[in-house]
Design a protein around this motif. Structure first.
Motif, short mmCIF file in Angstrom:
data_model
loop_
_atom_site.label_atom_id
_atom_site.label_comp_id
_atom_site.label_asym_id
_atom_site.label_seq_id
_atom_site.Cartn_x
_atom_site.Cartn_y
_atom_site.Cartn_z
N GLN A 1 -17.14 12.08 4.21
CA GLN A 1 -17.15 11.83 5.65
C GLN A 1 -17.30 10.34 5.89
OE1 GLN A 1 -19.44 14.23 8.72
NE2 GLN A 1 -20.54 12.29 8.91
N ASP B 1 -17.36 22.12 7.27
CA ASP B 1 -17.24 20.92 6.44
C ASP B 1 -15.90 20.85 5.72
OD1 ASP B 1 -19.62 19.76 7.11
OD2 ASP B 1 -20.74 20.61 5.43
N THR C 1 -16.33 18.74 13.01
CA THR C 1 -17.68 18.28 12.72
C THR C 1 -18.69 19.21 13.35
OG1 THR C 1 -16.92 15.97 12.67
CG2 THR C 1 -19.28 16.35 12.85
#
Length: 833
Positions: free
Chosen positions: A751, A89, A95
């Motif tokens: 994100q 992260d 990802t």
């Protein structure tokens, strides 16, 4: 957000930093000598140095001409990171997500949008995952705990010559702590939300003067966070036909009536999904009589058993056919339960299916296997490795890495998460692989080194699954389950997937003139894979619907599917060339060209014999340039990378197979694409004890060509790829006189929205963007051998989705999501000795 000005400002800032760094005087030799570099990868006392081995030799992170994120154990602990997914992260354009229940204990992994989300052994991962240079070939079981790790290196961009096959997007390399015979150790205990219990311990001890050992272990347990409720208990007979859920939506209930109890009594809860139950033990033995001989033997056992991944139903299409409507109840939005809630079956008498009693609708004996699968998710396996280093002369050495891995995994899944027998099944996988890598390291001159090597890998995965797919309304009486009515897609598949890979490689490093270094690599890979198909009824007889032996059943070429074998064979060369120039102690610039590939494979989910097909490797060619800088007496570290990639033979899912048959659920080489982006990472230490770290990335992906008849459009985004991603964290260690120190820390990550790979009514479906904050405060005693910390993850209790699985366009009528964990707290006490 207007993205172009943001990009221009970022690039302008990067160019300004180059000018500043180039103008800085070289640091004094005395300052460099004062810094202590820990070659195990830990932070230096003042220089924050991390030693990496990405290019088969020890190098300072800032001297490595790669886009690489490297974090050590201290940083991972400070950020409350306990598994590989959490570490990823913090890395730009990386990802990693734990998958939903339909994919068992697996992850989806991508770097710069290149990777894989499907655990099926017919596919290759696209991101290479390694522990101590040993390759782990499957996404099952890849939610690795950070057990006794020294550091993690995340290499972005194709690593076809360094890491080899399936490192097309990049590589994630974990390195454990080696035994030193120090006698040191640690014990750590954690307690937190929903009865979270965590125990960790490790000890390093000498056996003889030349032999040392290290033993470590971890135990983690926690109740789940998604309530699975019995529908018949929540909605008992008698009452209105509709109710209002916790989100204010009007829902249908059982036509027989029902009084909703959205805050049900305990006996309505069937299970708490999304639990944790992880145990692992690791032993390492090291023989190191001299610097020329270093032999490390390791053994690790993992047992990961918990309730299935917590998922919630977020949308439905009406499914109303005889295969599913047991008791006259169709599949629709009555089964949407809430944010952290899903439904199980009705409370009712048990029925018998092939001698197994399962609870379900009180019907005349029709099977309800799809809705009443086990909630257990199990992975257990062991890994054995022998890493040997042998110095032959002052300039010549050999490294040999031999490894064996074996695991099994069991998981059941109720895809529709409702009492309706719409879609579900059970899965059992067994796997083994062994590999050997031999490297010859030669120091050719004082300015040139060479590594040549060979690699061999062999594996086999057996995938036994039961599938019960009833949303396809087939009523042709020719295709019936013996004695059970019309269920054409109710079958078992004890499939077998053997595979093999061989490679030879060479990498050279040459300092052409002082400060200017060339790195080049070459690798040749030859690989093969087979997929052996079986489609049988649960009683072992051949399923005629999936074995068209006479009449074509809508599409495809008649021919038996059971016994069919799909074969893939491929070979290719990969290249890498990189130049880096160290302008001064503060700044290094570099540029590179590299290639990598994700191996080909076969279609594991054919509906007809004509769909037994294979596909070729996906290939990425990547151009990259960047700089790495340490400014202002090494108080500011700023690294910037720009890249451009061309993807060919992209492996794309399709709903129409090459022969025109449908339904189809195959990967095909569907076209080409290009991508470009920028990545920045920084760490700042403005004053003693205060540090800030962060990263930001942007990526632009576009298909440039697609095969005729593709169900993917040129304008489609890349599945699983957020355009923007950033993280920032800060901590400050506050001295407390004679009682030690206290360190508060905050981490925030963002994100962007992510395309799920599915369309509904022609519109792409997305996971919405989200921002998450974590906080931690740690006390350490004056001797720094005792600490206590309080952590809070998801500090503001943000509701967000990790994954979404939308099958409405495929006719399955379901759209479900895996919500991220709600706000949680934990207290941890650690003692070093």
């Amino acid at each position: 957000m207007d993205r172009q000005p943001v990009l221009r400002r970022a690039l302008t800032a990067g160019a300004s930093l180059i000018v500043i760094a180039a103008a800085q005087p070289a640091f004094a030799q005395d300052d460099n000598a004062a810094e202590t570099t820990n070659t195990s990868g830990a932070n230096a006392a003042s220089g924050n140095e991390i030693i990496v081995t990405a290019q088969f030799r020890e190098q300072n992170l800032q001297d490595t001409p790669l886009a690489i994120t490297a974090v050590n154990s201290e940083t991972m602990e400070a950020k409350s990171q306990t598994n590989l997914v959490q570490v990823a992260d913090s890395a730009p354009n990386v990802t990693l997500k734990p998958q939903g229940a339909s994919f068992g204990p697996s992850i989806s992994a991508s770097i710069r949008g290149i990777g894989q989300a499907d655990f099926n052994p017919a596919y290759e991962p696209g991101v290479g995952i390694y522990i101590d240079d040993v390759y782990y070939p499957q996404l099952i079981g890849a939610v690795f705990d950070l057990l006794d790790l020294d550091r993690v290196e995340i290499l972005r961009g194709p690593q076809g010559t360094l890491s080899g096959r399936n490192s097309e997007g990049g590589s994630i390399k974990m390195f454990t702590k080696k035994p030193t015979g120090s006698g040191e150790g640690y014990v750590e205990a954690t307690y937190g939300s929903r009865n979270r219990i965590g125990l960790r311990a490790g000890i390093d001890f000498p056996i003889t003067q030349d032999i040392s050992a290290r033993v470590s272990g971890v135990f983690k347990q926690q109740e789940g966070y998604v309530d699975q409720l019995d529908f018949g208990c929540v909605f008992p007979a008698g009452g209105s036909a509709t109710f209002t859920d916790n989100d204010g939506n009007t829902r249908l209930v059982n036509p027989a009536g029902g009084i909703p109890r959205l805050q049900p009594e305990g006996d309505c809860r069937v299970a708490k999904l999304g639990g944790v139950g992880y145990q692992a033990v690791r032993g390492a033995l090291r023989y190191n009589p001299t610097s020329d001989i270093d032999i490390n033997l390791t053994a690790e056992y993992t047992h990961d058993e918990h309730t299935a991944t917590g998922e919630v139903l977020i949308a439905t299409d009406l499914i109303n056919n005889a295969n599913t409507n047991i008791g006259g109840v169709p599949y629709d939005n009555r089964f949407i339960c809430g944010k952290f809630c899903s439904f199980s079956g009705y409370s009712s008498p048990a029925i018998t299916y092939y001698g197994v009693a399962v609870p379900g609708f009180p019907t005349s004996g029709e099977p309800l296997l799809a809705t009443q699968r086990s909630n257990r998710s199990l992975y257990k396996g062991y890994n054995l490795a022998a890493n040997g280093h042998f110095g032959l002369t002052d300039r010549l050495s050999i490294d040999n890495i031999l490894a064996y891995q074996s695991w099994i995994s069991d998981f059941g899944v109720d895809d529709d998460i409702s009492p309706i027998p719409l879609s579900g099944g059970s899965n059992h996988l067994t796997h083994w692989n062994w590999s050997e890598e031999l490297r010859l390291n030669a120091e050719l001159t004082d300015t040139a080194t060479l590594v040549v090597g060979a690699y061999y890998f062999k594996q086999r995965t057996d995938y036994f699954s039961y599938q019960d797919l009833r949303y396809i309304n087939t009523t042709n009486g020719t295709y019936t389950t013996p004695g059970l009515g019309v269920f054409p897609l109710q079958f078992i598949q004890p499939d077998e997937t053997p595979a093999e890979s061989k490679a030879g490689f060479a990498n050279v490093s040459w300092e052409i003139v002082p400060g200017l270094t060339f790195d080049g690599g070459l690798r040749y890979t030859d690989e093969s894979k087979e997929y052996h198909y079986y489609r049988l009824y649960p009683d072992g007889t051949i399923n005629p619907y999936l074995d068209p032996v006479g009449a074509a059943n809508g599409a495809g070429t008649p021919g038996a599917l059971t016994g069919a074998v799909a074969t893939y064979n491929g070979n290719r060369w990969d290249y890498r060339a990189a130049l880096n120039y160290r302008i001064n102690d503060a700044l290094m610039v570099y540029a590179s060209y590299s290639t990598g590939f994700k191996g080909g494979g076969t279609n594991p989910r054919p509906f007809y014999a004509s769909q037994v097909i294979s596909f070729d490797p996906e290939v990425l060619k990547n151009w990259e340039a960047g700089f790495k800088s340490d400014l202002w007496d090494r108080r500011l570290r700023f690294n910037l990378t720009g890249f451009y990639g061309k993807l060919t033979n992209a492996q794309i899912g399709t709903s129409v197979c090459p022969d025109g048959s449908t339904p189809c659920a195959a990967l095909v080489n569907g076209g080409n694409a290009r991508e470009w982006g920028v990545e920045a990472e920084t760490s700042i230490r403005p004053v003693e004890g205060f540090s800030i770290d962060g990263s930001i990335s942007y990526i632009n992906f576009k298909y440039t060509s697609l095969i005729a008849g593709s169900t993917t459009a040129l304008t489609d985004p890349r599945a699983g790829l957020p355009e923007w991603k950033w993280t920032i964290g800060a901590q400050y260690e506050i001295p407390l006189d004679t009682i030690g120190s206290i360190t508060p820390r905050i981490d925030v990550s963002y994100q962007d929205k992510v395309y799920t790979g599915a369309k509904y009514l022609g519109d792409p479906q997305y996971i919405p963007a989200y921002t998450i904050a974590n906080a931690r405060i740690t006390w350490r005693n004056e001797d720094r051998d005792l600490s206590a910390s309080l952590e809070v993850t998801n500090l503001f209790d943000k509701y967000y989705y990790l994954t979404v699985f939308d099958l409405r366009a495929a006719g399955a009528g379901l759209d479900k999501a895996q919500p991220g964990r709600p706000r949680e707290w934990a207290v941890t006490v650690k003692k070093n000795f």
